[in-house]
Design an enzyme around this catalytic site. Structure first.
Site, PDB file in Angstrom:
ATOM      1  N   ILE A  70       3.436  -9.326  -3.819  1.00 52.36           N
ATOM      2  CA  ILE A  70       2.918  -8.143  -4.502  1.00 52.36           C
ATOM      3  C   ILE A  70       4.069  -7.325  -5.082  1.00 52.36           C
ATOM      4  O   ILE A  70       4.010  -6.871  -6.230  1.00 52.36           O
ATOM      5  CB  ILE A  70       2.070  -7.286  -3.548  1.00 52.36           C
ATOM      6  CG1 ILE A  70       0.834  -8.068  -3.088  1.00 52.36           C
ATOM      7  CG2 ILE A  70       1.637  -5.993  -4.235  1.00 52.36           C
ATOM      8  CD1 ILE A  70       0.054  -7.384  -1.981  1.00 52.36           C
TER       9      ILE A  70
ATOM     10  N   ARG B 208      -0.427  -0.630   4.132  1.00 50.59           N
ATOM     11  CA  ARG B 208      -1.168  -0.232   5.321  1.00 50.59           C
ATOM     12  C   ARG B 208      -1.009   1.273   5.506  1.00 50.59           C
ATOM     13  O   ARG B 208       0.097   1.815   5.368  1.00 50.59           O
ATOM     14  CB  ARG B 208      -0.660  -0.969   6.580  1.00 50.59           C
ATOM     15  CG  ARG B 208      -1.051  -2.443   6.629  1.00 50.59           C
ATOM     16  CD  ARG B 208      -2.546  -2.609   6.816  1.00 50.59           C
ATOM     17  NE  ARG B 208      -2.961  -4.008   6.881  1.00 50.59           N
ATOM     18  CZ  ARG B 208      -3.352  -4.729   5.838  1.00 50.59           C
ATOM     19  NH1 ARG B 208      -3.358  -4.183   4.626  1.00 50.59           N
ATOM     20  NH2 ARG B 208      -3.741  -5.978   5.976  1.00 50.59           N
TER      21      ARG B 208
ATOM     22  N   HIS C  85      -9.713   1.595  -0.128  1.00 50.50           N
ATOM     23  CA  HIS C  85      -9.194   0.270   0.242  1.00 50.50           C
ATOM     24  C   HIS C  85      -9.806  -0.836  -0.623  1.00 50.50           C
ATOM     25  O   HIS C  85     -10.359  -1.813  -0.124  1.00 50.50           O
ATOM     26  CB  HIS C  85      -9.456  -0.019   1.726  1.00 50.50           C
ATOM     27  CG  HIS C  85      -8.491  -1.020   2.302  1.00 50.50           C
ATOM     28  ND1 HIS C  85      -8.018  -0.939   3.591  1.00 50.50           N
ATOM     29  CD2 HIS C  85      -7.909  -2.127   1.771  1.00 50.50           C
ATOM     30  CE1 HIS C  85      -7.202  -1.957   3.832  1.00 50.50           C
ATOM     31  NE2 HIS C  85      -7.127  -2.689   2.740  1.00 50.50           N
TER      32      HIS C  85
ATOM     33  N   GLU D  62      -9.690   4.124   8.807  1.00 51.25           N
ATOM     34  CA  GLU D  62     -10.586   3.850   7.690  1.00 51.25           C
ATOM     35  C   GLU D  62     -11.994   3.534   8.190  1.00 51.25           C
ATOM     36  O   GLU D  62     -12.144   2.669   9.056  1.00 51.25           O
ATOM     37  CB  GLU D  62     -10.053   2.676   6.869  1.00 51.25           C
ATOM     38  CG  GLU D  62      -8.682   2.955   6.266  1.00 51.25           C
ATOM     39  CD  GLU D  62      -8.089   1.763   5.529  1.00 51.25           C
ATOM     40  OE1 GLU D  62      -7.118   1.950   4.783  1.00 51.25           O
ATOM     41  OE2 GLU D  62      -8.594   0.619   5.713  1.00 51.25           O
TER      42      GLU D  62
ATOM     43  N   CYS E  48       5.106  -3.336   2.377  1.00 56.54           N
ATOM     44  CA  CYS E  48       5.659  -3.925   3.594  1.00 56.54           C
ATOM     45  C   CYS E  48       4.541  -4.143   4.605  1.00 56.54           C
ATOM     46  O   CYS E  48       3.489  -3.505   4.533  1.00 56.54           O
ATOM     47  CB  CYS E  48       6.720  -3.006   4.189  1.00 56.54           C
ATOM     48  SG  CYS E  48       6.098  -1.349   4.553  1.00 56.54           S
ATOM     49  N   PRO E  49       4.739  -5.029   5.576  1.00 61.01           N
ATOM     50  CA  PRO E  49       3.755  -5.177   6.648  1.00 61.01           C
ATOM     51  C   PRO E  49       3.829  -4.005   7.612  1.00 61.01           C
ATOM     52  O   PRO E  49       4.826  -3.263   7.648  1.00 61.01           O
ATOM     53  CB  PRO E  49       4.190  -6.481   7.333  1.00 61.01           C
ATOM     54  CG  PRO E  49       5.658  -6.567   7.072  1.00 61.01           C
ATOM     55  CD  PRO E  49       5.868  -5.968   5.712  1.00 61.01           C
TER      56      PRO E  49
END
Length: 324
Positions: free
Chosen positions: A160, A238, A286, A267, A209-210
């Site tokens: 991404i 995230r 989202h 969420e 990033c994760p």
């Protein structure tokens, strides 16, 4: 044929995409949504359980053994599963990387352009009669910000991040990147730098990033204080990588000019979330991943993951230890 249970299939396909690729692989039962107390009764006896956001922790894994041998996460992120415990019990866990790179990159720029051009706001003012009452041929309530020549900062340079960099260059932006692993030979049109420089020099900073222990709430008060006063923050990775109270405070104080967020820590958010009323904060529910093209690709990869697993050569397996 092995029993397959999909715990929460509605978000992936609210009726516009067929599950035939997965249904061909076993006796398949698809639930739109599953509450925590429904998971065990629904998944009992299944060898393969597919989940998007329904949690499968130690208790659920234990209760579904010995039949359970495979968990497929219908997403790229996999923090809804206790990975270490699944591996300890011999359960294979896979995820679906790569299906939505273009879709998420598109949303990054949708948020960025809303912040810089205020399209929705100006549309609303026109329909409220403000243009008709204007003495001039045009007006604007907010400065129109040009992207060409500005600096786009990208934190994380996976699939991404690379797509976002390419779009940034197409807009004439300078691209700075901070990443854990710099590609060998670099990347054309990209300058790799340390985190402090990325924060200090970016006019738009996009997070890719994760979520790990190292990145949890990394965007805190100190990070935000180091950003330019007129800069924008974009988050499509995230929600928990941001300290939401700190971001709301920074927006309300004018420390940064605005934020575009497709993800939040919880969420959907509760009414107490400070970002819902923060100044110049745009929030989408989202949906960066959710173009039909991306969702079709996700299902195709998920089905192929199962086929490869059944053939004894699983792919896209989540490692038991995730590098932070």
């Amino acid at each position: 044929m092995m029993k397959i249970v999909v715990l929460d299939g509605y978000a992936l396909s609210p009726g516009d995409i067929a599950w035939s690729g997965i249904e061909a692989l076993g006796e398949t039962q698809i639930f739109d949504r599953s509450q925590p107390h429904e998971v065990l009764s629904r998944a009992k006896g299944a060898g393969i359980v597919l989940t998007n956001k329904t949690a499968l922790g130690k208790a659920e894994i234990d209760a579904l053994l010995p039949e359970l041998s495979y968990i497929g996460v219908l997403a790229t992120g996999y923090n809804v599963v206790d990975i270490a415990y699944a591996h300890k019990k011999g359960v294979v866990v896979t995820h679906v990387p790569g299906y939505g790179y273009d879709a998420v990159a598109q949303m990054v720029f949708a948020l960025m352009l809303e912040l810089t051009n205020r399209v929705a706001h100006h549309d609303a003012t026109v329909k409220a009669g403000q243009w008709a009452a204007c003495q001039d041929f045009c007006y604007w309530d907010y400065p129109q910000v040009g992207l060409s020549g500005q600096t786009l900062g990208i934190f994380g340079f996976g699939g991404i991040g690379r797509r976002v960099a390419a779009l940034g260059r197409a807009f004439g932006m300078h691209v700075l990147v901070h990443t854990r692993t710099v590609p060998e030979g670099g990347e054309e049109g990209v300058i790799f730098c340390d985190r402090d420089r990325l924060i200090a020099e970016s006019d738009v900073l996009s997070l890719h990033c994760p979520l790990t222990e190292a990145t949890h709430q990394m965007v805190n008060g100190r990070w935000l204080a180091g950003m330019k006063a007129g800069s924008f923050l974009i988050n499509t990775c995230r929600g928990a990588v941001i300290d939401e109270a700190a971001l709301a405070a920074a927006l309300n104080a004018g420390t940064i000019a605005g934020a575009g967020l497709d993800v939040l820590d919880v969420e959907p958010p509760g009414p107490e979330n400070p970002l819902l009323t923060a100044r110049n904060c745009y929030i989408t529910p989202h949906i960066a991943w959710a173009t039909q093209k991306a969702r079709i690709r996700l299902l195709e990869i998920a089905a192929e993951n199962i086929r490869m697993y059944l053939a004894g050569t699983p792919q896209h397996c989540v490692p038991s230890i995730v590098d932070a």
